[in-house]
Write an enzyme that holds these catalytic residues in place. Structure first.
Site, PDB file in Angstrom:
ATOM      1  CG  ASP A 150      -2.260  -0.653   0.933  1.00  0.00           C
ATOM      2  OD1 ASP A 150      -2.521  -0.949  -0.243  1.00  0.00           O
ATOM      3  OD2 ASP A 150      -3.022  -0.890   1.879  1.00  0.00           O
ATOM      4  CG  ASP A 205      -8.655  -0.774   2.670  1.00  0.00           C
ATOM      5  OD1 ASP A 205      -7.489  -1.177   2.751  1.00  0.00           O
ATOM      6  OD2 ASP A 205      -8.977   0.217   1.974  1.00  0.00           O
TER       7      ASP A 205
END
Length: 292
Positions: free
Chosen positions: A202, A245
């Site tokens: 990320d 997520d």
């Protein structure tokens, strides 16, 4: 005096037109609720799920960010070279098929609980051997699953025809619940490797390049949850949360719930508890996810 009173009147009108609270807080609350719900449901379903369960190994965890990076950059290049309308058309068909399966596997068990099968009735069954699996899978289904599949087809058609954000969220929530239910981490070590690897993934793709943002904006598929920033506005602009997520932390939370059950089984002389039992590890990680 009249000028002063007119000014006060305009100020009063402006103040009265302003909302008592910022509607963005409604969006934040909805996004958090939609993130928390599939983790809780998927984690508890993972306790009893057998169909299609796939256990991730340390090697899989190490390779996950690498494979994810290749897929992400590949999509980025496709959107740069080809028309995104044609790419999204293909991806919509792909996600429509899996969306119907996700809705079916999510709603089927719910319908069984609401309307239990008749005593003595047996489900239909068959063996399925996908080319990517080494072993065949024994599939059982009832009328409840057929009804759920019909609903899945309707939701999929609704999404394809309208691209409505509610249809997107139904598919996204079902994807998340199914992913957390059927994807199992082999151990705490595997979960730690996976989360650390995706943390670096990320950082690089979100903050180091424009690849993630470009793909997310171009990718028109139910891979994110949406909610209007202002539900009272005439035209909606959406807040979003990617399904990654939800699912990736969710499988870790589900692992710790299964560990709580294992601990309870050990305390119960090897007999799996039939009633409620303490879940300190699940509670701690679930609360940490919500606060984070």
């Amino acid at each position: 005096v009249s000028t002063q009173s007119t000014g006060q009147t305009k100020e009063t009108q402006l103040m009265s037109e302003e909302p008592a609270f910022d509607p963005i807080f409604i969006a934040y609350g909805a996004i958090i609720s939609m993130a928390v719900y599939p983790i809780y449901v998927g984690a508890h379903r993972s306790l009893t799920s057998k169909f299609g369960a796939d256990t991730m190994t340390s090697k899989d965890a190490y390779m996950f960010p690498v494979v994810g990076s290749c897929v992400l950059f590949g999509l980025y290049m496709l959107f740069k070279v080809f028309s995104k309308e044609y790419i999204n058309m293909l991806l919509t068909g792909y996600f429509l098929l899996f969306g119907i399966v996700a809705v079916t596997t999510t709603l089927g068990p719910l319908f069984v609980r609401l309307v239990p099968p008749a005593a003595g009735s047996k489900p239909w069954s068959f063996d399925m051997h996908p080319p990517w699996d080494k072993e065949s899978t024994h599939v059982k289904f009832r009328v409840h699953d057929i009804v759920a599949a019909v609903i899945g087809v309707c939701v999929g058609a609704w999404y394809v025809l309208t691209k409505h954000w509610l249809a997107n969220n139904v598919l996204g929530l079902c994807f998340s619940i199914s992913g957390i239910t059927f994807l199992s981490l082999g151990s705490y070590k595997v979960g730690a490797i996976l989360l650390c690897g995706l943390f670096l993934y990320d950082i690089f793709w979100v903050f180091g390049t424009d690849v993630m943002v470009t793909v997310a904006k171009s990718f028109d598929a139910p891979i994110k949850l949406l909610f209007p920033r202002d539900v009272f506005a005439a035209e909606f602009k959406h807040s979003m949360l990617g399904l990654g997520d939800i699912v990736i932390p969710g499988v870790f939370v589900a692992l710790l719930l299964r560990f709580d059950r294992h601990q309870a089984t050990v305390r119960n002389n090897g007999v799996e508890p039939k009633t409620s039992y303490p879940t300190p590890y699940f509670n701690a990680t679930f609360a940490a996810y919500i606060l984070g």
